[in-house]
Design a protein around this motif. Structure first.
Motif, PDB file in Angstrom:
ATOM      1  N   LEU A   1       0.852  -1.185   0.000  1.00 22.29           N
ATOM      2  CA  LEU A   1       0.000   0.000   0.000  1.00 22.29           C
ATOM      3  C   LEU A   1       0.887   1.234   0.000  1.00 22.29           C
ATOM      4  O   LEU A   1       1.841   1.320   0.781  1.00 22.29           O
ATOM      5  N   LEU A   2       0.577   2.185  -0.861  1.00 21.47           N
ATOM      6  CA  LEU A   2       1.273   3.475  -0.918  1.00 21.47           C
ATOM      7  C   LEU A   2       0.263   4.566  -0.615  1.00 21.47           C
ATOM      8  O   LEU A   2      -0.802   4.631  -1.242  1.00 21.47           O
ATOM      9  N   SER A   3       0.575   5.430   0.336  1.00 20.08           N
ATOM     10  CA  SER A   3      -0.297   6.557   0.672  1.00 20.08           C
ATOM     11  C   SER A   3       0.414   7.871   0.387  1.00 20.08           C
ATOM     12  O   SER A   3       1.637   7.930   0.360  1.00 20.08           O
ATOM     13  N   ALA A   4      -0.390   8.930   0.183  1.00 22.14           N
ATOM     14  CA  ALA A   4       0.179  10.212  -0.231  1.00 22.14           C
ATOM     15  C   ALA A   4      -0.392  11.354   0.594  1.00 22.14           C
ATOM     16  O   ALA A   4      -1.609  11.564   0.604  1.00 22.14           O
ATOM     17  N   SER A   5       0.476  12.073   1.269  1.00 21.99           N
ATOM     18  CA  SER A   5       0.255  13.272   2.091  1.00 21.99           C
ATOM     19  C   SER A   5       0.034  12.877   3.550  1.00 21.99           C
ATOM     20  O   SER A   5      -0.442  11.775   3.853  1.00 21.99           O
ATOM     21  N   HIS A   6       0.363  13.800   4.456  1.00 24.57           N
ATOM     22  CA  HIS A   6       0.522  13.442   5.863  1.00 24.57           C
ATOM     23  C   HIS A   6      -0.759  12.927   6.523  1.00 24.57           C
ATOM     24  O   HIS A   6      -0.727  11.945   7.257  1.00 24.57           O
ATOM     25  N   TYR A   7      -1.905  13.552   6.295  1.00 21.62           N
ATOM     26  CA  TYR A   7      -3.131  13.058   6.929  1.00 21.62           C
ATOM     27  C   TYR A   7      -3.523  11.697   6.367  1.00 21.62           C
ATOM     28  O   TYR A   7      -3.957  10.806   7.109  1.00 21.62           O
ATOM     29  N   VAL A   8      -3.383  11.518   5.073  1.00 24.26           N
ATOM     30  CA  VAL A   8      -3.666  10.220   4.458  1.00 24.26           C
ATOM     31  C   VAL A   8      -2.674   9.176   4.966  1.00 24.26           C
ATOM     32  O   VAL A   8      -3.032   8.016   5.204  1.00 24.26           O
ATOM     33  N   ASN A   9      -1.422   9.570   5.140  1.00 26.14           N
ATOM     34  CA  ASN A   9      -0.422   8.647   5.687  1.00 26.14           C
ATOM     35  C   ASN A   9      -0.836   8.128   7.064  1.00 26.14           C
ATOM     36  O   ASN A   9      -0.703   6.934   7.357  1.00 26.14           O
ATOM     37  N   LEU A  10      -1.322   9.033   7.897  1.00 30.35           N
ATOM     38  CA  LEU A  10      -1.754   8.612   9.234  1.00 30.35           C
ATOM     39  C   LEU A  10      -2.939   7.664   9.141  1.00 30.35           C
ATOM     40  O   LEU A  10      -2.995   6.642   9.839  1.00 30.35           O
ATOM     41  N   GLY A  11      -3.898   7.976   8.255  1.00 30.43           N
ATOM     42  CA  GLY A  11      -5.030   7.081   8.065  1.00 30.43           C
ATOM     43  C   GLY A  11      -4.596   5.709   7.582  1.00 30.43           C
ATOM     44  O   GLY A  11      -5.140   4.681   7.994  1.00 30.43           O
ATOM     45  N   ALA A  12      -3.599   5.674   6.695  1.00 25.28           N
ATOM     46  CA  ALA A  12      -3.085   4.396   6.192  1.00 25.28           C
ATOM     47  C   ALA A  12      -2.380   3.614   7.295  1.00 25.28           C
ATOM     48  O   ALA A  12      -2.552   2.383   7.413  1.00 25.28           O
ATOM     49  N   LEU A  13      -1.590   4.288   8.101  1.00 27.43           N
ATOM     50  CA  LEU A  13      -0.879   3.620   9.190  1.00 27.43           C
ATOM     51  C   LEU A  13      -1.854   3.026  10.195  1.00 27.43           C
ATOM     52  O   LEU A  13      -1.703   1.880  10.641  1.00 27.43           O
ATOM     53  N   TRP A  14      -2.874   3.803  10.566  1.00 29.28           N
ATOM     54  CA  TRP A  14      -3.866   3.290  11.509  1.00 29.28           C
ATOM     55  C   TRP A  14      -4.678   2.160  10.881  1.00 29.28           C
ATOM     56  O   TRP A  14      -5.005   1.179  11.548  1.00 29.28           O
ATOM     57  N   GLY A  15      -5.015   2.282   9.601  1.00 26.27           N
ATOM     58  CA  GLY A  15      -5.764   1.234   8.922  1.00 26.27           C
ATOM     59  C   GLY A  15      -4.995  -0.067   8.853  1.00 26.27           C
ATOM     60  O   GLY A  15      -5.563  -1.157   9.067  1.00 26.27           O
ATOM     61  N   ARG A  16      -3.711   0.030   8.570  1.00 27.53           N
ATOM     62  CA  ARG A  16      -2.876  -1.177   8.517  1.00 27.53           C
ATOM     63  C   ARG A  16      -2.821  -1.845   9.899  1.00 27.53           C
ATOM     64  O   ARG A  16      -2.874  -3.081  10.017  1.00 27.53           O
ATOM     65  N   ASP A  17      -2.686  -1.019  10.957  1.00 24.72           N
ATOM     66  CA  ASP A  17      -2.662  -1.577  12.315  1.00 24.72           C
ATOM     67  C   ASP A  17      -3.976  -2.283  12.643  1.00 24.72           C
ATOM     68  O   ASP A  17      -3.981  -3.371  13.231  1.00 24.72           O
ATOM     69  N   LEU A  18      -5.104  -1.653  12.260  1.00 21.95           N
ATOM     70  CA  LEU A  18      -6.412  -2.252  12.530  1.00 21.95           C
ATOM     71  C   LEU A  18      -6.594  -3.559  11.760  1.00 21.95           C
ATOM     72  O   LEU A  18      -7.198  -4.512  12.264  1.00 21.95           O
ATOM     73  N   ALA A  19      -6.080  -3.597  10.539  1.00 28.25           N
ATOM     74  CA  ALA A  19      -6.265  -4.777   9.694  1.00 28.25           C
ATOM     75  C   ALA A  19      -5.502  -5.980  10.238  1.00 28.25           C
ATOM     76  O   ALA A  19      -5.954  -7.117  10.117  1.00 28.25           O
ATOM     77  N   GLY A  20      -4.334  -5.738  10.818  1.00 28.22           N
ATOM     78  CA  GLY A  20      -3.516  -6.828  11.315  1.00 28.22           C
ATOM     79  C   GLY A  20      -2.980  -7.735  10.231  1.00 28.22           C
ATOM     80  O   GLY A  20      -2.656  -8.905  10.489  1.00 28.22           O
ATOM     81  N   THR A  21      -2.882  -7.205   9.013  1.00 20.15           N
ATOM     82  CA  THR A  21      -2.456  -8.032   7.882  1.00 20.15           C
ATOM     83  C   THR A  21      -0.957  -7.973   7.618  1.00 20.15           C
ATOM     84  O   THR A  21      -0.432  -8.760   6.830  1.00 20.15           O
ATOM     85  N   GLY A  22      -0.281  -7.023   8.246  1.00 16.59           N
ATOM     86  CA  GLY A  22       1.146  -6.875   7.991  1.00 16.59           C
ATOM     87  C   GLY A  22       1.469  -6.410   6.588  1.00 16.59           C
ATOM     88  O   GLY A  22       2.594  -6.604   6.101  1.00 16.59           O
ATOM     89  N   THR A  23       0.515  -5.784   5.905  1.00 17.49           N
ATOM     90  CA  THR A  23       0.732  -5.289   4.545  1.00 17.49           C
ATOM     91  C   THR A  23       1.912  -4.320   4.509  1.00 17.49           C
ATOM     92  O   THR A  23       2.029  -3.448   5.373  1.00 17.49           O
ATOM     93  N   ARG A  24       2.768  -4.496   3.523  1.00 17.90           N
ATOM     94  CA  ARG A  24       3.878  -3.552   3.373  1.00 17.90           C
ATOM     95  C   ARG A  24       3.309  -2.175   3.075  1.00 17.90           C
ATOM     96  O   ARG A  24       2.474  -2.012   2.169  1.00 17.90           O
ATOM     97  N   LEU A  25       3.760  -1.168   3.816  1.00 16.66           N
ATOM     98  CA  LEU A  25       3.208   0.180   3.690  1.00 16.66           C
ATOM     99  C   LEU A  25       4.326   1.182   3.424  1.00 16.66           C
ATOM    100  O   LEU A  25       5.295   1.264   4.185  1.00 16.66           O
ATOM    101  N   VAL A  26       4.164   1.930   2.345  1.00 15.84           N
ATOM    102  CA  VAL A  26       5.069   3.021   1.993  1.00 15.84           C
ATOM    103  C   VAL A  26       4.271   4.308   2.103  1.00 15.84           C
ATOM    104  O   VAL A  26       3.209   4.441   1.491  1.00 15.84           O
TER     105      VAL A  26
END
Length: 397
Positions: A101-126
């Protein structure tokens, strides 16, 4: 990976399909990745917007909208929507299991980081930082009392959890490392992709304003939102100085909340006959290709796409040496004059000198080619797929 025969699946997360440089560059990147044979999903919290018809045909648009994101207090607030879409991101990650998963811009980055944590999938995140974090913190509108320290704390707390961190220029990378207290080597610079071939094709279309074809005095073009960041007030003052020395006309392509203020300034300076602000131009390239000069007067940027686009159109350019990006794009003045931020007399002198300099369109286009789509796609492949990037390139031929 997804399987021996299936291509890797990548997801790109942005704040929406409204007008903006982040949207334009991420759509270009999504198309470039899909053209390499990857399965690409573009995730948005709302699939409506002016850029919807520019989503590449080989990219799947995924609407993450949920009822709470459509509430009146959230749906029109891009920052809040980005922060509150984490559960929707998590549901997508659990359902689709993308390789990265690639996210763009700081607020979206935070949403992506929290989403990945909630998912518990260990998806690689950039995650990718698109502008100066220090400026974003200053301009923060988080609905809490100590909003500026909060945004700084959030980035320091959560950014280190990303598998890779990207900045769109060295200046943005330096600023991010300092503000988020990250080791500088953790932040990699990847310049935004610019589709030069697309720009050249669109540049051949009819001009968006009659001044560009009437053979009259030189036309100076500026492009951007009518907002404080673009500092068109300084540009107008500088243009008034230019008119003291030679005839010229100024065309500002963009729309925004400062229109009444800028229109009042035009009237106050007596520039009504030689300044036009026709609004947002869906195709600014046809104007840039015919302009005698492109001027960027911004107070701050990340990596200003319009400046690269002007080079791709073969246009002479003048820019403020703002943080960040112009100095890197113009190689510290080799491909266009740089002036201090907010200095109207210096900007006027640079504009006058540029108008007297013989144009060299081919040289400008060659510089723009350094910010090509293939270079950006290669860099993101390495970041998103890691060691598997080599295998994918070999399999894709």
């Amino acid at each position: 990976m997804n399987g021996q025969t299936d291509p890797p699946r990548l997801a790109l997360l942005i704040s929406g399909l409204g007008l903006g440089g982040v949207q334009r560059t991420m759509l270009t990147l999504a198309g470039g990745l899909a053209d390499r044979g990857l399965a690409v999903d573009l995730l948005v919290p709302d699939d409506r917007g002016p850029f919807r018809d520019q989503v590449p045909a080989n990219v799947r648009l995924v609407n993450l909208s949920r009822w709470w994101l459509r509430l009146p207090v959230i749906r029109t607030r891009k920052r809040r929507k980005a922060l509150l879409m984490a559960p929707a991101v998590a549901a997508y990650l659990r359902r689709e299991r993308p390789d990265a998963l690639l996210s763009a811009s700081h607020y979206v980055n935070l949403g992506a980081l929290w989403g990945r944590d909630l998912a518990g999938t260990g998806t690689r995140l950039v995650i990718s930082q698109r502008t100066q974090l220090s400026v974003a913190i200053t301009n923060s509108k988080l609905p809490v009392l100590h909003r500026r320290p909060l945004l700084a704390w959030l980035t320091r707390r959560y950014y280190p959890r990303a598998d890779a961190i990207v900045a769109v220029s060295d200046g943005v990378a330096d600023d991010l490392a300092a503000v988020a207290r990250l080791p500088r080597e953790r932040v990699q610079t990847v310049y935004n992709p610019t589709d030069v071939n697309y720009i050249v094709r669109r540049a051949a279309e009819p001009a968006p304003h009659p001044w560009l074809e009437d053979g009259g005095p030189p036309v100076i073009v500026a492009v951007g939102r009518l907002a404080a960041q673009k500092d068109f007030t300084t540009l107008l003052r500088a243009f008034a100085h230019v008119l003291e020395r030679r005839p010229a006309r100024l065309l500002i392509l963009g729309e925004g909340g400062l229109r009444p203020t800028l229109e009042a300034q035009v009237a106050e300076l007596g520039l009504g006959a030689v300044v036009a602000m026709p609004g947002y131009a869906e195709n600014p390239f046809s104007a840039l290709a015919r302009a005698d000069l492109y001027v960027m007067s911004s107070r701050y940027e990340g990596l200003p796409g319009a400046l690269i686009q002007a080079l791709a159109c073969g246009c002479r350019v003048v820019s403020t040496d703002c943080p960040s990006g112009p100095a890197e794009i113009l190689d510290h003045g080799r491909f266009g004059r740089l002036v201090p931020v907010g200095d109207a007399p210096a900007l006027a002198e640079a504009m006058l000198a540029a108008l007297e300099t013989p144009p060299d369109p081919q040289r400008q286009r060659e510089r723009a080619a350094q910010f090509s789509v293939p270079r950006a796609v290669d860099a993101y492949l390495d970041l998103l797929l890691g060691d598997e990037a080599v295998n994918f390139r070999q399999t894709a031929g």
